[in-house]
Design an enzyme around this catalytic site. Structure first.
Site, PDB file in Angstrom:
ATOM      1  N   HIS A 150       2.574   3.167  -9.009  1.00  0.00           N
ATOM      2  CA  HIS A 150       2.405   1.722  -9.255  1.00  0.00           C
ATOM      3  C   HIS A 150       3.617   1.165 -10.015  1.00  0.00           C
ATOM      4  O   HIS A 150       4.062   0.045  -9.772  1.00  0.00           O
ATOM      5  CB  HIS A 150       1.119   1.457 -10.039  1.00  0.00           C
ATOM      6  CG  HIS A 150      -0.132   1.841  -9.289  1.00  0.00           C
ATOM      7  ND1 HIS A 150      -0.348   1.490  -7.974  1.00  0.00           N
ATOM      8  CD2 HIS A 150      -1.231   2.555  -9.659  1.00  0.00           C
ATOM      9  CE1 HIS A 150      -1.527   1.958  -7.579  1.00  0.00           C
ATOM     10  NE2 HIS A 150      -2.073   2.613  -8.581  1.00  0.00           N
ATOM     11  N   ASP A 162       0.837  -1.212   0.000  1.00  0.00           N
ATOM     12  CA  ASP A 162       0.000   0.000   0.000  1.00  0.00           C
ATOM     13  C   ASP A 162       0.865   1.253   0.000  1.00  0.00           C
ATOM     14  O   ASP A 162       1.964   1.263   0.565  1.00  0.00           O
ATOM     15  CB  ASP A 162      -0.907  -0.032   1.246  1.00  0.00           C
ATOM     16  CG  ASP A 162      -2.073   0.936   1.114  1.00  0.00           C
ATOM     17  OD1 ASP A 162      -2.311   1.465   0.010  1.00  0.00           O
ATOM     18  OD2 ASP A 162      -2.755   1.169   2.134  1.00  0.00           O
ATOM     19  N   LEU A 166      11.717 -20.258  -4.166  1.00  0.00           N
ATOM     20  CA  LEU A 166      10.626 -19.398  -3.681  1.00  0.00           C
ATOM     21  C   LEU A 166       9.369 -19.543  -4.542  1.00  0.00           C
ATOM     22  O   LEU A 166       9.455 -19.552  -5.761  1.00  0.00           O
ATOM     23  CB  LEU A 166      11.111 -17.934  -3.743  1.00  0.00           C
ATOM     24  CG  LEU A 166      10.074 -16.856  -3.411  1.00  0.00           C
ATOM     25  CD1 LEU A 166       9.734 -16.874  -1.927  1.00  0.00           C
ATOM     26  CD2 LEU A 166      10.582 -15.475  -3.815  1.00  0.00           C
TER      27      LEU A 166
END
Ligand code: FPP
Length: 243
Positions: free
Chosen positions: A37, A20, A134
């Site tokens: 973004h 956020d 991962l």
């Protein structure tokens, strides 16, 4: 701080991240929200690499919620373009991906996403499914309640066909109907940007997660910030309801 600062510490197996603060980061510098973004996407990639280096097994990133469609069309389109470019670029970068042994999984509802993005996701998922380093879960068009509803509907359909007995349903039956089936629950959820909410993210899976809130805006979040969260995680005494 660096990887060395984590020596001797427990590295969480699964971390969920609510990224956020992109819009505020951009506005603070007089840029369009989209620039935030874009910067956030670079940080996302950087944190994936670092998480892989320090031995985290799963990181789930909240990239776009089912509620985010309410944003202005221009911003939604810009975000979709960012996802499209990322998926296409990773698909084209197989060897680097191979080196990092990253497995990319999509979590969320494919319905409602642009068809070309769904196709890119499908290629990416099948192209990385055998990687054992991962796992990066990208939550896109994702909502936790929607995910639980999806699992409940599948169980109800099986019960209606007489395949399962509703009285014998277990919590594991719900867990294995979620997008994260087979993965460990998140040990820690990190939210950046100074807000203290879970916002419908991994709501079933985070029942016992440590919650870590950071005031740092996502585009400023660094590997050192992740180290700080892991150090804090190690300070907490996890009892899972015991004493
Ligand atoms: C919330 O910040 C952030 C989002 C809705 C988008 C998150 C997406 C990215 C960081 C890009 C990830 C990229 C890939 C390729 C997965 P906000 O816009 O709500 O910020 P604000 O609270 O400051 O307005």
């Amino acid at each position: 701080m660096s990887k060395k600062d984590l020596e001797g510490l427990v590295i969480p197996e699964h971390i969920g991240i609510i990224m956020d603060g992109n819009g505020r980061w951009a506005q603070k510098q007089g840029l369009e929200r989209f620039e935030g973004h874009k910067a956030g996407a670079r940080v996302f990639e950087n944190i994936c690499e670092y998480a892989c280096d320090i031995g985290i097994k799963v990181v789930t990133f909240y990239a776009f919620s089912t509620e985010n469609w309410k944003r202005p069309e221009k911003e939604v389109n810009a975000l979709m373009e960012l996802f499209r470019r990322f998926f296409a670029r990773v698909n084209a970068r197989e060897s680097e991906n191979e080196k990092k042994r990253m497995r990319i999984r999509y979590i969320g509802s494919r319905a409602g996403l642009p068809q070309d993005i769904v196709s890119l996701i499908d290629i990416l998922e099948s192209g990385t499914e055998n990687k054992d380093g991962l796992t990066v879960n990208v939550a896109l068009n994702y909502g936790g309640r929607n995910e639980i509803l999806f699992a409940a509907k599948a169980l109800a359909q099986r019960a209606a066909k007489g395949e399962i007995d509703p009285d014998k349903l277990t919590e594991e039956d719900i867990s294995s109907g979620l997008f994260t089936a087979g993965q460990p629950d998140p040990d820690m959820i990190i939210r950046t940007g100074g807000e203290y909410r879970i916002s419908n993210f991994l709501i079933w899976q985070s029942a016992y997660s440590e919650l870590y809130f950071s005031d740092t805006l996502w585009p400023d979040f660094s590997p050192e910030d992740l180290d700080r969260a892991i150090i804090e995680f190690n300070r907490r005494n996890r009892r899972f309801g015991g004493v």
